[in-house]
Design a protein around this motif. Structure first.
Motif, short mmCIF file in Angstrom:
data_model
loop_
_atom_site.label_atom_id
_atom_site.label_comp_id
_atom_site.label_asym_id
_atom_site.label_seq_id
_atom_site.Cartn_x
_atom_site.Cartn_y
_atom_site.Cartn_z
N ILE A 3 -12.87 15.89 9.11
CA ILE A 3 -11.74 15.13 9.41
C ILE A 3 -11.29 14.48 8.23
N SER A 4 -10.10 14.38 7.73
CA SER A 4 -9.48 13.58 6.67
C SER A 4 -8.55 12.28 7.14
N LEU A 5 -9.06 11.14 6.53
CA LEU A 5 -8.45 10.00 6.96
C LEU A 5 -7.71 9.40 5.90
N TYR A 6 -6.62 8.80 6.61
CA TYR A 6 -5.55 8.31 5.54
C TYR A 6 -5.79 6.66 6.14
N ILE A 7 -6.32 5.94 5.33
CA ILE A 7 -6.87 4.40 5.47
C ILE A 7 -5.84 3.33 5.40
N ASP A 8 -5.40 2.87 6.30
CA ASP A 8 -4.45 1.63 6.29
C ASP A 8 -4.75 0.53 5.64
N GLU A 9 -4.05 -0.32 4.72
CA GLU A 9 -4.27 -1.40 3.89
C GLU A 9 -4.92 -2.61 4.64
N ASP A 25 -13.84 12.53 3.98
CA ASP A 25 -12.75 12.83 3.02
C ASP A 25 -11.80 11.47 3.45
N VAL A 26 -11.55 10.52 2.51
CA VAL A 26 -10.94 9.33 2.60
C VAL A 26 -9.71 9.12 1.66
N LEU A 27 -8.49 8.68 2.01
CA LEU A 27 -7.38 8.42 1.12
C LEU A 27 -6.96 7.21 1.67
N THR A 28 -6.87 6.15 0.79
CA THR A 28 -6.31 4.97 1.26
C THR A 28 -4.52 4.67 0.73
N VAL A 29 -4.12 3.99 1.65
CA VAL A 29 -2.50 3.46 1.21
C VAL A 29 -2.43 3.19 0.01
N GLN A 30 -3.45 2.44 -0.49
CA GLN A 30 -3.25 1.88 -1.87
C GLN A 30 -3.42 2.72 -2.99
N GLU A 31 -4.52 3.77 -2.75
CA GLU A 31 -4.68 4.74 -3.75
C GLU A 31 -3.39 5.79 -3.68
N ASP A 32 -2.67 5.72 -2.51
CA ASP A 32 -1.63 6.90 -2.39
C ASP A 32 -0.30 6.06 -3.02
N GLY A 33 -0.37 4.84 -3.23
CA GLY A 33 0.82 4.07 -3.87
C GLY A 33 1.77 3.82 -2.80
N ILE A 42 4.16 4.85 6.96
CA ILE A 42 2.78 5.00 6.84
C ILE A 42 2.37 6.06 7.86
N LEU A 43 2.79 5.93 9.01
CA LEU A 43 2.63 7.14 10.02
C LEU A 43 3.47 8.48 9.72
N ASP A 44 4.47 8.33 9.05
CA ASP A 44 4.75 9.51 8.60
C ASP A 44 4.07 10.06 7.55
N ARG A 45 3.66 9.50 6.65
CA ARG A 45 2.92 9.86 5.47
C ARG A 45 1.55 10.48 5.65
N ALA A 46 0.85 9.89 6.90
CA ALA A 46 -0.26 10.57 7.27
C ALA A 46 -0.04 11.86 8.20
N THR A 47 1.08 11.89 8.58
CA THR A 47 1.23 13.30 9.37
C THR A 47 1.47 14.11 8.24
N GLU A 48 2.45 13.74 7.31
CA GLU A 48 2.72 14.43 5.93
C GLU A 48 1.41 15.35 5.39
N LEU A 49 0.60 14.43 5.40
CA LEU A 49 -0.64 14.55 4.61
C LEU A 49 -1.71 15.50 5.35
N GLU A 50 -1.49 15.52 6.70
CA GLU A 50 -2.36 16.10 7.96
C GLU A 50 -3.56 15.45 7.75
N ARG A 51 -3.36 14.06 7.85
CA ARG A 51 -4.65 13.08 7.76
C ARG A 51 -4.55 12.29 9.15
N VAL A 52 -5.87 11.94 9.73
CA VAL A 52 -5.67 11.01 10.75
C VAL A 52 -5.62 9.64 10.32
N LEU A 53 -4.80 8.78 10.80
CA LEU A 53 -4.54 7.33 10.40
C LEU A 53 -5.46 6.42 10.83
#
Length: 70
Positions: A3-9, A25-33, A42-53
Motif C-alpha cells: 500500500i502506498s500512502l499519501y500522508i496529510d500534513e 511507501d510514504v509520500l507526505t503532502v509537504q514533500e509533494d509541495g 488533497i483528496l484529489d491528489r491522493a486519488t491521482e497518485l493512486e495512494r491511500v490518504l
C-alpha cells in the motif's frame, strides 16, 4: 501487495518516520509541495497518485463520506 500512502500534513512526523522504517511507501503532502492546500484538493491528489490518504483530520472523513454519497 504493498500500500502506498499519501500522508496529510497534520500527521506527526514520528508516525511517518515509523512507517518508513517498516518499509511502507510514504509520500507526505509537504514533500509533494501541497502544504496548506484545501482538503478537497488533497483528496484529489491522493486519488491521482493512486495512494491511500492517511490523515488524522476528522474533517477528511466527513468530506470523503460526502463524496461517496454523490
Amino acid at each position: 501487495m504493498s500500500i502506498s500512502l499519501y500522508i496529510d500534513e497534520n500527521v506527526h512526523r514520528g508516525i511517518t518516520d515509523g512507517l518508513r522504517i517498516r518499509g511502507v511507501d510514504v509520500l507526505t503532502v509537504q514533500e509533494d509541495g501541497r502544504t496548506s492546500f484545501p482538503d478537497p484538493l488533497i483528496l484529489d491528489r491522493a486519488t491521482e497518485l493512486e495512494r491511500v490518504l492517511f490523515s488524522q483530520d476528522d474533517d477528511f472523513l466527513a468530506k470523503a463520506n460526502h463524496r461517496q454519497d454523490k
